[in-house]
Design a protein around this motif. Structure first.
Motif, mmCIF file in Angstrom:
data_model
loop_
_atom_site.group_PDB
_atom_site.id
_atom_site.type_symbol
_atom_site.label_atom_id
_atom_site.label_comp_id
_atom_site.label_asym_id
_atom_site.label_seq_id
_atom_site.Cartn_x
_atom_site.Cartn_y
_atom_site.Cartn_z
ATOM 1 N N SER A 105 -2.454 0.016 7.285
ATOM 2 C CA SER A 105 -1.748 1.138 7.907
ATOM 3 C C SER A 105 -0.322 0.845 8.349
ATOM 4 C CB SER A 105 -2.540 1.620 9.134
ATOM 5 O OG SER A 105 -2.681 0.581 10.085
ATOM 6 N N CYS A 106 0.145 -0.400 8.234
ATOM 7 C CA CYS A 106 1.496 -0.709 8.711
ATOM 8 C C CYS A 106 2.277 -1.496 7.666
ATOM 9 C CB CYS A 106 1.447 -1.499 10.021
ATOM 10 S SG CYS A 106 3.093 -1.848 10.706
ATOM 11 N N GLU A 107 3.497 -1.068 7.418
ATOM 12 C CA GLU A 107 4.329 -1.691 6.399
ATOM 13 C C GLU A 107 4.752 -3.117 6.761
ATOM 14 O OE1 GLU A 107 5.094 2.793 6.351
ATOM 15 O OE2 GLU A 107 4.714 1.211 7.801
ATOM 16 N N LEU A 108 4.741 -3.443 8.042
ATOM 17 C CA LEU A 108 5.153 -4.780 8.472
ATOM 18 C C LEU A 108 3.973 -5.738 8.644
ATOM 19 C CD1 LEU A 108 7.879 -3.843 11.102
ATOM 20 C CD2 LEU A 108 8.257 -5.112 8.994
ATOM 21 N N ALA A 109 2.791 -5.322 8.218
ATOM 22 C CA ALA A 109 1.587 -6.106 8.490
ATOM 23 C C ALA A 109 1.632 -7.500 7.867
ATOM 24 C CB ALA A 109 0.351 -5.346 8.001
ATOM 25 N N PHE A 110 2.184 -7.630 6.663
ATOM 26 C CA PHE A 110 2.201 -8.937 6.010
ATOM 27 C C PHE A 110 3.127 -9.910 6.745
ATOM 28 C CE2 PHE A 110 0.548 -6.219 2.681
ATOM 29 C CZ PHE A 110 -0.493 -6.980 2.188
ATOM 30 N N HIS A 111 4.227 -9.395 7.255
ATOM 31 C CA HIS A 111 5.114 -10.241 8.053
ATOM 32 C C HIS A 111 4.401 -10.671 9.334
ATOM 33 C CE1 HIS A 111 8.771 -11.762 9.940
ATOM 34 N NE2 HIS A 111 8.444 -11.062 11.011
ATOM 35 N N CYS A 112 3.757 -9.731 10.012
ATOM 36 C CA CYS A 112 3.076 -10.044 11.267
ATOM 37 C C CYS A 112 1.907 -10.998 11.035
ATOM 38 C CB CYS A 112 2.596 -8.764 11.946
ATOM 39 S SG CYS A 112 3.924 -7.623 12.407
ATOM 40 N N ARG A 113 1.206 -10.840 9.915
ATOM 41 C CA ARG A 113 0.109 -11.754 9.609
ATOM 42 C C ARG A 113 0.640 -13.175 9.401
ATOM 43 N NH1 ARG A 113 -3.462 -11.164 4.202
ATOM 44 N NH2 ARG A 113 -1.434 -11.745 3.303
ATOM 45 N N GLY A 114 1.758 -13.292 8.685
ATOM 46 C CA GLY A 114 2.349 -14.608 8.477
ATOM 47 C C GLY A 114 2.743 -15.271 9.784
ATOM 48 N N ARG A 115 3.308 -14.491 10.707
ATOM 49 C CA ARG A 115 3.698 -15.042 11.998
ATOM 50 C C ARG A 115 2.461 -15.448 12.811
ATOM 51 N NH1 ARG A 115 8.055 -15.785 9.997
ATOM 52 N NH2 ARG A 115 10.048 -15.039 10.830
ATOM 53 N N ALA A 116 1.397 -14.633 12.757
ATOM 54 C CA ALA A 116 0.173 -14.959 13.490
ATOM 55 C C ALA A 116 -0.457 -16.245 12.956
ATOM 56 C CB ALA A 116 -0.817 -13.797 13.394
ATOM 57 N N ARG A 117 -0.448 -16.396 11.635
ATOM 58 C CA ARG A 117 -1.008 -17.614 11.047
ATOM 59 C C ARG A 117 -0.163 -18.830 11.389
ATOM 60 N NH1 ARG A 117 -2.677 -15.472 4.939
ATOM 61 N NH2 ARG A 117 -4.673 -14.510 5.540
ATOM 62 N N ALA A 118 1.152 -18.671 11.350
ATOM 63 C CA ALA A 118 2.044 -19.799 11.667
ATOM 64 C C ALA A 118 1.872 -20.249 13.113
ATOM 65 C CB ALA A 118 3.496 -19.403 11.402
ATOM 66 N N ALA A 119 1.558 -19.302 13.990
ATOM 67 C CA ALA A 119 1.354 -19.624 15.408
ATOM 68 C C ALA A 119 -0.074 -20.072 15.688
ATOM 69 C CB ALA A 119 1.693 -18.409 16.267
ATOM 70 N N ASP A 120 -0.910 -20.160 14.635
ATOM 71 C CA ASP A 120 -2.308 -20.581 14.794
ATOM 72 C C ASP A 120 -3.086 -19.616 15.686
ATOM 73 O OD1 ASP A 120 -4.316 -22.416 14.076
ATOM 74 O OD2 ASP A 120 -4.166 -23.433 16.009
ATOM 75 N N SER A 121 -2.657 -18.341 15.693
ATOM 76 C CA SER A 121 -3.244 -17.367 16.603
ATOM 77 C C SER A 121 -4.581 -16.841 16.084
ATOM 78 C CB SER A 121 -2.275 -16.197 16.797
ATOM 79 O OG SER A 121 -2.889 -15.151 17.527
ATOM 80 N N VAL A 122 -5.524 -16.645 16.994
ATOM 81 C CA VAL A 122 -6.814 -16.076 16.600
ATOM 82 C C VAL A 122 -6.704 -14.578 16.333
ATOM 83 C CG1 VAL A 122 -8.161 -17.807 17.833
ATOM 84 C CG2 VAL A 122 -7.479 -15.709 19.006
ATOM 85 N N ASP A 123 -5.539 -13.979 16.616
ATOM 86 C CA ASP A 123 -5.344 -12.563 16.295
ATOM 87 C C ASP A 123 -5.574 -12.306 14.812
ATOM 88 O OD1 ASP A 123 -4.718 -12.066 18.898
ATOM 89 O OD2 ASP A 123 -2.543 -12.055 18.605
ATOM 90 N N PHE B 159 0.849 -1.185 0.000
ATOM 91 C CA PHE B 159 0.000 0.000 0.000
ATOM 92 C C PHE B 159 0.883 1.233 0.000
ATOM 93 C CE2 PHE B 159 0.961 -0.547 4.455
ATOM 94 C CZ PHE B 159 1.073 0.729 4.936
ATOM 95 N N GLY B 160 0.267 2.363 -0.192
ATOM 96 C CA GLY B 160 1.005 3.625 -0.225
ATOM 97 C C GLY B 160 0.464 4.526 -1.305
ATOM 98 N N GLN B 161 0.873 5.764 -1.264
ATOM 99 C CA GLN B 161 0.386 6.753 -2.212
ATOM 100 C C GLN B 161 1.226 6.715 -3.485
ATOM 101 O OE1 GLN B 161 0.683 10.955 -1.062
ATOM 102 N NE2 GLN B 161 -1.482 11.182 -1.545
ATOM 103 N N SER B 162 0.555 6.714 -4.634
ATOM 104 C CA SER B 162 1.269 6.702 -5.903
ATOM 105 C C SER B 162 1.956 8.044 -6.141
ATOM 106 C CB SER B 162 0.298 6.416 -7.053
ATOM 107 O OG SER B 162 -0.584 7.508 -7.234
ATOM 108 N N ARG B 163 2.935 8.029 -7.034
ATOM 109 C CA ARG B 163 3.631 9.285 -7.363
ATOM 110 C C ARG B 163 2.671 10.298 -7.964
ATOM 111 N NH1 ARG B 163 9.417 7.386 -10.074
ATOM 112 N NH2 ARG B 163 10.247 6.323 -8.212
#
Length: 362
Positions: free
Chosen positions: A287-305, A68-72
Motif C-alpha cells: 500500500s505504500c510507494e516508499l515501502a521498499f526503502h523503509c524495509r531496507g532501512r529497517a533491515r539495516a537497523a536490525d529492527s524487528v519491525d 505495485f499499482g494498477q496497470s493501464r
C-alpha cells in the motif's frame, strides 16, 4: 477565526515548500487515506501525503521504486465499466439501488478548485429534493485529517427519496457466482468507509453504513451489486485517524530546509526522507510507494519491525533481531527474568534444540 485561518495558511506554505517550488500537490485519495489509517504511527507517510508529495517519484529517485499499482489496461477497463454504470442518466446505477425505471436529478458539481467543488457538493446534498432520487457523480468531500484538509472523490453518492445518503463504489473486479475476492472487497470497504466518514462530518447519521459495491457479473461486463456493511471499517478508520500526530507537529520537527523536491540530488532526497520517522511493517509493501526503502532501512537497523506488527508487539522491549537472539540463547539476567517474551523465546529455543538432537524422530 482569523488565527485558525493564519495557522492553515502557514501550514499550507510549509507543505508547499516541502514539495518543492512550482510542484502541484498530488491529491490524497480515499485509498491512500485508508492505508494511512491502517498505520497511524507512520509520520513519514502522514507528512508526505499531507504535503501532496509524489511518493512513487521519490521512491524512484532514491533507488527504491515501487513495484505495485494498477496497470493501464485495468485502469481503462475500470473507466469503461464505470461509464456503462452511469450511462443514460445513471439508469443502471438506479436499477442496482432498487429504483429501476426511476429518474434521478444529476446536478452539475463543476466549480473552480477543490474548495469550490466541495462547496458545490455540500449545496447539492442540501438541495436534494425529498421524495425523489438525486445522484451526485464524482462529488468532492472535505475531511480534516491531523489538522490538514483532505479532499476525497467517491464514484457516486445517491440521495434516496427518504433523504438518506448512500455511497456507491464502482470496481472492475468481478463478482463470480455471487461472491468476490475477499481481499479486494475488504480494500473497497475500507475505502468506502472513508467516504462515509467524510459525509458524516457534514451531517452525522445521514449516511447509510451499508454501501453499494458495483462490479461486473461473472465474466461479463453486466453490472451487478451487493451491499457491504462498513460499520467495523468505519469505527477502525475513525479511531486510527484520531491517533495521527498533527501535521504541524511533524513538520516543525524537521531540520531547517528539508524538502522532497525531485530536483534535489539523490543523496539529499534520501536524507530528507530519512529525516521523518517511519513505522514500517510488511503490510506496507502492498500500500505504500516508499515501502521498499523503509524495509531496507529497517533491515539495516536490525529492527524487528521488518518481521511484522504481530511479532513486534509480542517481543515487547526487544527491538532488534540481535537482542531477540541473545535473549533466546544467553543466560537470563535479573533484568529480564520475568519478561514473558524472553521466557517464550527460551522455551522455543529449547524445543528447537531438542528437535535437532541426533536420533530425534522427525
Amino acid at each position: 477565526m482569523p488565527r485558525v485561518s493564519t495557522l492553515h495558511d502557514s501550514l499550507r506554505e510549509r507543505l508547499a515548500a516541502l514539495r518543492g517550488p512550482d510542484t502541484a500537490p498530488r491529491p490524497l485519495d480515499a485509498r491512500a487515506l485508508a492505508a494511512l489509517a491502517a498505520n497511524p504511527g507512520c509520520r513519514r507517510r502522514a507528512l508526505l501525503d499531507a504535503a501532496g508529495v509524489d511518493k512513487a517519484a521519490v521512491a524512484e529517485a532514491i533507488g527504491s521504486p515501487a513495484r505495485f499499482g494498477q496497470s493501464r489496461f485495468a485502469f481503462s477497463r475500470g473507466h469503461a465499466f464505470e461509464a456503462r454504470v452511469k450511462a443514460d442518466g445513471c439508469a443502471e446505477l438506479l436499477r442496482l439501488l432498487g429504483a429501476e425505471g426511476a429518474r434521478a436529478e444529476v446536478p452539475d458539481l463543476g466549480a473552480a478548485g477543490p474548495e469550490g467543488r466541495a462547496a458545490r457538493t455540500r449545496l447539492a446534498l442540501a438541495e436534494a429534493a425529498p421524495g425523489s432520487w438525486t445522484l451526485l457523480d464524482h462529488p468532492l468531500l472535505a475531511l480534516e485529517v491531523a489538522g490538514s484538509t483532505v479532499f476525497l472523490e467517491p464514484d457516486a453518492v445517491a440521495v434516496d427519496p427518504g433523504g438518506a445518503w448512500i455511497v456507491a463504489e464502482i470496481k472492475s473486479f468481478p463478482i463470480l457466482d455471487g461472491g468476490a475476492d475477499a481481499v479486494k472487497v475488504g480494500a473497497a470497504a475500507r475505502q468506502a468507509a472513508v467516504y462515509v466518514l467524510a459525509l458524516d462530518a457534514l451531517q452525522p447519521g445521514r449516511t447509510r453504513t451499508d454501501v453499494l459495491l458495483v462490479c461486473p457479473k461473472d465474466f461479463s461486463n453486466l453490472p451487478t451489486a451487493e451491499r457491504v456493511d462498513v460499520r467495523r471499517q468505519l469505527a477502525v478508520t475513525r479511531r486510527q485517524l484520531t491517533r495521527l500526530t498533527r501535521i504541524e507537529e511533524i513538520a516543525s520537527a524537521l531540520p531547517e530546509g528539508t524538502t522532497f523536491d525531485l530536483a534535489r540530488p539523490g543523496p539529499d532526497l534520501t536524507a530528507a526522507v530519512d529525516s521523518v520517522p517511519a513505522a514500517y511493517a510488511p503490510e506496507c509493501l502492498a500500500s505504500c510507494e516508499l515501502a521498499f526503502h523503509c524495509r531496507g532501512r529497517a533491515r539495516a537497523a536490525d529492527s524487528v519491525d521488518a518481521l511484522g506488527r504481530g511479532l513486534r508487539a509480542d517481543l515487547g522491549d526487544l527491538t532488534t533481531v540481535k537482542a531477540v537472539l541473545a535473549a533466546a540463547t544467553l543466560a537470563a539476567t535479573s533484568a529480564c527474568e520475568d519478561d514473558p517474551a524472553v521466557e517464550a523465546l527460551r522455551r522455543a529455543a529449547a524445543l528447537r534444540a531438542e528437535a535437532l538432537l541426533p536420533g530425534t524422530p522427525s
